[in-house]
Design a protein around this motif. Structure first.
Motif, PDB file in Angstrom:
ATOM      1  N   ALA A  54      35.372 -54.831 -34.651  1.00 16.99           N
ATOM      2  CA  ALA A  54      33.980 -54.608 -35.056  1.00 16.99           C
ATOM      3  C   ALA A  54      33.685 -55.088 -36.471  1.00 16.99           C
ATOM      4  N   MET A  55      34.704 -55.556 -37.175  1.00 20.28           N
ATOM      5  CA  MET A  55      34.528 -55.935 -38.580  1.00 20.28           C
ATOM      6  C   MET A  55      34.031 -57.369 -38.734  1.00 20.28           C
ATOM      7  N   THR A  56      33.296 -57.607 -39.814  1.00 19.35           N
ATOM      8  CA  THR A  56      32.987 -58.976 -40.220  1.00 19.35           C
ATOM      9  C   THR A  56      34.199 -59.546 -40.950  1.00 19.35           C
ATOM     10  N   GLU A  57      34.213 -60.857 -41.111  1.00 19.76           N
ATOM     11  CA  GLU A  57      35.319 -61.490 -41.832  1.00 19.76           C
ATOM     12  C   GLU A  57      35.450 -60.985 -43.266  1.00 19.76           C
ATOM     13  N   PRO A  58      34.365 -60.838 -44.026  1.00 23.04           N
ATOM     14  CA  PRO A  58      34.510 -60.292 -45.387  1.00 23.04           C
ATOM     15  C   PRO A  58      35.088 -58.879 -45.405  1.00 23.04           C
ATOM     16  N   GLN A  59      34.742 -58.085 -44.411  1.00 23.09           N
ATOM     17  CA  GLN A  59      35.297 -56.733 -44.369  1.00 23.09           C
ATOM     18  C   GLN A  59      36.795 -56.754 -44.096  1.00 23.09           C
ATOM     19  N   ARG A  60      37.212 -57.640 -43.196  1.00 20.74           N
ATOM     20  CA  ARG A  60      38.645 -57.749 -42.919  1.00 20.74           C
ATOM     21  C   ARG A  60      39.403 -58.183 -44.159  1.00 20.74           C
ATOM     22  N   ILE A  61      38.890 -59.190 -44.826  1.00 23.45           N
ATOM     23  CA  ILE A  61      39.559 -59.686 -46.029  1.00 23.45           C
ATOM     24  C   ILE A  61      39.583 -58.606 -47.107  1.00 23.45           C
ATOM     25  N   SER A  73      46.193 -49.606 -39.276  1.00 25.35           N
ATOM     26  CA  SER A  73      47.039 -48.648 -38.557  1.00 25.35           C
ATOM     27  C   SER A  73      47.508 -47.540 -39.482  1.00 25.35           C
ATOM     28  N   ALA A  74      47.879 -47.908 -40.714  1.00 26.98           N
ATOM     29  CA  ALA A  74      48.270 -46.890 -41.691  1.00 26.98           C
ATOM     30  C   ALA A  74      47.103 -45.956 -41.984  1.00 26.98           C
ATOM     31  N   LYS A  75      45.917 -46.516 -42.100  1.00 25.53           N
ATOM     32  CA  LYS A  75      44.729 -45.692 -42.337  1.00 25.53           C
ATOM     33  C   LYS A  75      44.469 -44.754 -41.158  1.00 25.53           C
ATOM     34  N   ALA A  76      44.614 -45.275 -39.953  1.00 24.31           N
ATOM     35  CA  ALA A  76      44.368 -44.446 -38.767  1.00 24.31           C
ATOM     36  C   ALA A  76      45.335 -43.271 -38.722  1.00 24.31           C
ATOM     37  N   GLN A  77      46.592 -43.512 -39.074  1.00 21.70           N
ATOM     38  CA  GLN A  77      47.578 -42.438 -39.071  1.00 21.70           C
ATOM     39  C   GLN A  77      47.280 -41.392 -40.138  1.00 21.70           C
ATOM     40  N   GLU A  78      46.600 -41.783 -41.186  1.00 21.02           N
ATOM     41  CA  GLU A  78      46.211 -40.849 -42.244  1.00 21.02           C
ATOM     42  C   GLU A  78      44.856 -40.188 -41.955  1.00 21.02           C
ATOM     43  N   GLY A  79      44.240 -40.518 -40.815  1.00 25.79           N
ATOM     44  CA  GLY A  79      42.946 -39.927 -40.483  1.00 25.79           C
ATOM     45  C   GLY A  79      41.787 -40.551 -41.221  1.00 25.79           C
ATOM     46  N   LEU A  80      41.967 -41.801 -41.687  1.00 26.63           N
ATOM     47  CA  LEU A  80      40.922 -42.462 -42.468  1.00 26.63           C
ATOM     48  C   LEU A  80      40.016 -43.333 -41.616  1.00 26.63           C
ATOM     49  N   LEU A  81      40.319 -43.456 -40.316  1.00 27.04           N
ATOM     50  CA  LEU A  81      39.452 -44.159 -39.379  1.00 27.04           C
ATOM     51  C   LEU A  81      38.932 -43.176 -38.356  1.00 27.04           C
ATOM     52  N   SER A  82      37.772 -43.470 -37.815  1.00 24.02           N
ATOM     53  CA  SER A  82      37.187 -42.610 -36.780  1.00 24.02           C
ATOM     54  C   SER A  82      36.974 -43.448 -35.531  1.00 24.02           C
ATOM     55  N   CYS A  83      37.716 -43.131 -34.477  1.00 25.93           N
ATOM     56  CA  CYS A  83      37.599 -43.888 -33.232  1.00 25.93           C
ATOM     57  C   CYS A  83      37.341 -42.972 -32.032  1.00 25.93           C
ATOM     58  N   GLY A  84      37.265 -41.699 -32.274  1.00 25.68           N
ATOM     59  CA  GLY A  84      37.107 -40.763 -31.176  1.00 25.68           C
ATOM     60  C   GLY A  84      35.674 -40.611 -30.733  1.00 25.68           C
ATOM     61  N   CYS A 102      26.936 -48.379 -47.883  1.00 22.73           N
ATOM     62  CA  CYS A 102      27.361 -48.251 -46.498  1.00 22.73           C
ATOM     63  C   CYS A 102      26.934 -49.496 -45.754  1.00 22.73           C
ATOM     64  N   LEU A 103      27.858 -50.126 -45.063  1.00 22.69           N
ATOM     65  CA  LEU A 103      27.550 -51.357 -44.348  1.00 22.69           C
ATOM     66  C   LEU A 103      27.914 -51.182 -42.884  1.00 22.69           C
ATOM     67  N   GLY A 104      26.931 -51.088 -42.024  1.00 28.09           N
ATOM     68  CA  GLY A 104      27.192 -51.021 -40.600  1.00 28.09           C
ATOM     69  C   GLY A 104      27.227 -52.427 -40.054  1.00 28.09           C
ATOM     70  N   CYS A 105      28.314 -52.792 -39.394  1.00 29.43           N
ATOM     71  CA  CYS A 105      28.449 -54.188 -39.019  1.00 29.43           C
ATOM     72  C   CYS A 105      29.347 -54.367 -37.826  1.00 29.43           C
ATOM     73  N   VAL A 117      31.702 -49.306 -40.220  1.00 23.07           N
ATOM     74  CA  VAL A 117      31.843 -50.346 -39.202  1.00 23.07           C
ATOM     75  C   VAL A 117      31.416 -49.773 -37.859  1.00 23.07           C
ATOM     76  N   ALA A 118      30.444 -50.424 -37.237  1.00 25.87           N
ATOM     77  CA  ALA A 118      29.906 -49.958 -35.953  1.00 25.87           C
ATOM     78  C   ALA A 118      29.485 -48.491 -36.040  1.00 25.87           C
ATOM     79  N   GLY A 119      28.910 -48.119 -37.162  1.00 24.14           N
ATOM     80  CA  GLY A 119      28.394 -46.771 -37.328  1.00 24.14           C
ATOM     81  C   GLY A 119      29.421 -45.735 -37.716  1.00 24.14           C
ATOM     82  N   ARG A 120      30.678 -46.142 -37.901  1.00 26.41           N
ATOM     83  CA  ARG A 120      31.737 -45.195 -38.244  1.00 26.41           C
ATOM     84  C   ARG A 120      32.370 -45.584 -39.586  1.00 26.41           C
ATOM     85  N   PRO A 121      32.715 -44.603 -40.417  1.00 26.87           N
ATOM     86  CA  PRO A 121      33.275 -44.929 -41.731  1.00 26.87           C
ATOM     87  C   PRO A 121      34.707 -45.461 -41.638  1.00 26.87           C
TER      88      PRO A 121
END
Length: 407
Positions: free
Chosen positions: A67-74, A396-407, A28-31, A130-134
């Motif tokens: 909230a991502m680092t460059e390695p996480q984005r890549i 965006s595809a992940k968010a639509q599948e419920g794979l991001l947490s932004c709430g 787990c990498l919080g960043c 990322v920023a405490g959220r998976p």
């Protein structure tokens, strides 16, 4: 761990062993990290959400991206293969260390839905935070039917080959596809690398090595393939599973198989060919993913394989057909068709041509590919902007599948 990660006080690694058969190592990498100005990318496709939900998904993707680092984005640009039956712990570690955002369950597994879900849950336990959220993994597999069905066993249907599916009415196929996708959903799989939208002429039939030989096509005419691939897409969407039109702009008119043969060339398909219609219709219906083939199309771009071709991806797929979703490559890891291209170049050239998500069945190539993308990003601002747009589409595809947490 990269130098950038080690230097950042906002990154920490927490290693644990999830309770799954493969004894997976989880990280787990919080960043958080700086962001570049980007052009906002459109949502992946109407088939997986309403206008309101896609807008929310795009906003959530923006939040996570910032909230991502460059390695996480890549890392989000890659999908690495993992054996569905017996995952290799060292390969999983490679994917985690490189922040790979998607996994492909490969090979064959007869373990059933419950065991597959247990495996996927273990993989998800190692996803980045990322920023405490998976930021959960996008989990994919090949579940077409016939000889191309990775997952079977208790809870999974035995899916007939597409040539049989094409004899059913579109309504029956839509219902069956919804059932099959529901089985994937229960197993934790979010993305099916299906349906096949390739049109194999009856005159070629089984002489078409990648598709016709195995009956992977819905039929022998553009009309038959179109209505049935559309039905498969609709059924998948109704079950909440992302589907993938493949292999753009079509593998129906070749004889060689790009998995096992170099120099596969289509000398017939052009930008206005009738065989493009299943892709056109599926995109109009909201297909969220399109896979690009590894063949060369001499009437479209004789100098590049489709997966490395700007005229194919940016010209035909993005501009002419108006596709706004995620463009995924066919396998850039083990396929013989790309063996002559250095692994780093495979990733960079695909992204440069307009692609988004690099699929490599061989996960050991990810570090080399990711480093090449990172180097090119630092040197080429236009390439860097495209990379950011691709990450947004995937998130965006992940968010639509419920794979991001932004709430």
């Amino acid at each position: 761990m990269t130098a950038q990660q080690a230097a950042s006080p906002r990154v920490r690694a927490t290693w644990r062993i999830p309770l799954v058969t493969a004894s997976l190592v989880a990280a787990c990498l919080g960043c958080a990290g700086p962001s570049r100005a980007v052009v906002e990318s459109p949502p992946p496709g109407a088939a997986v959400g309403t206008a309101a939900s896609t807008t929310t998904a795009a906003t959530c993707a923006d939040t996570v991206f910032d909230a991502m680092t460059e390695p996480q984005r890549i890392g989000q640009l890659f999908m690495g293969g993992i054996a569905a039956a017996q995952p290799d712990r060292s390969q999983i570690r490679v994917l985690q260390e490189n922040h790979v955002g998607s996994v492909f369950l490969a090979g064959r597994s007869t373990a059933g839905t419950a065991a597959t879900r247990n495996l996927v849950d273990g993989l998800q336990a190692g996803a980045d935070t990322v920023a405490g959220r998976p930021v959960r993994l996008l989990v994919a597999t090949d579940q077409e039917g016939g000889q191309v069905q990775v997952l079977s066993g208790p809870g999974f249907s035995k899916i007939p080959r597409a040539l049989v599916q094409g004899t059913w009415s579109p309504d029956v196929l839509r219902s069956r596809a919804q059932q099959w996708a529901g089985e994937l959903k229960s197993a934790g799989v979010d993305l099916n690398l299906a349906p096949v939208a390739d049109v194999v002429p009856a005159s070629l039939g089984t002489a078409n090595a990648p598709i016709g030989r195995y009956g992977r096509q819905f039929g022998f005419t553009p009309a038959t393939v179109t209505v049935h691939s559309d039905a498969f897409l609709k059924g998948s969407a109704q079950a909440g599973v992302l589907a993938t039109l493949k292999h753009f702009p079509g593998l129906g008119r070749v004889t060689g198989n790009t998995d096992t043969t170099a120099g596969v060339t289509d000398t017939e398909t052009g930008t206005g060919s009738a065989s493009i219609e299943p892709f056109r219709s599926g995109i109009k219906a909201g297909a969220p993913f399109v896979m690009v083939s590894l063949a060369t199309y001499s009437k479209i771009d004789p100098h590049h394989q489709a997966v490395f071709s700007t005229p194919v991806i940016q010209g035909m797929l993005r501009t002419t057909l108006g596709f706004k979703g995620v463009v995924i490559s066919d396998d850039l890891g083990n396929a013989v068709a790309v063996k002559a291209v250095p692994p780093g170049n495979r990733a960079v050239d695909f992204l440069k041509a307009g692609g988004d998500l690099v699929l490599t069945v061989n996960p050991s190539l990810v570090p080399t590919m990711a480093n090449a993308v990172r180097t090119r990003t630092a040197q080429d601002e236009a390439f860097a902007r495209h990379v950011d747009q691709s990450v947004h589409r995937i998130l965006s595809a992940k968010a639509q599948e419920g794979l991001l947490s932004c709430g």
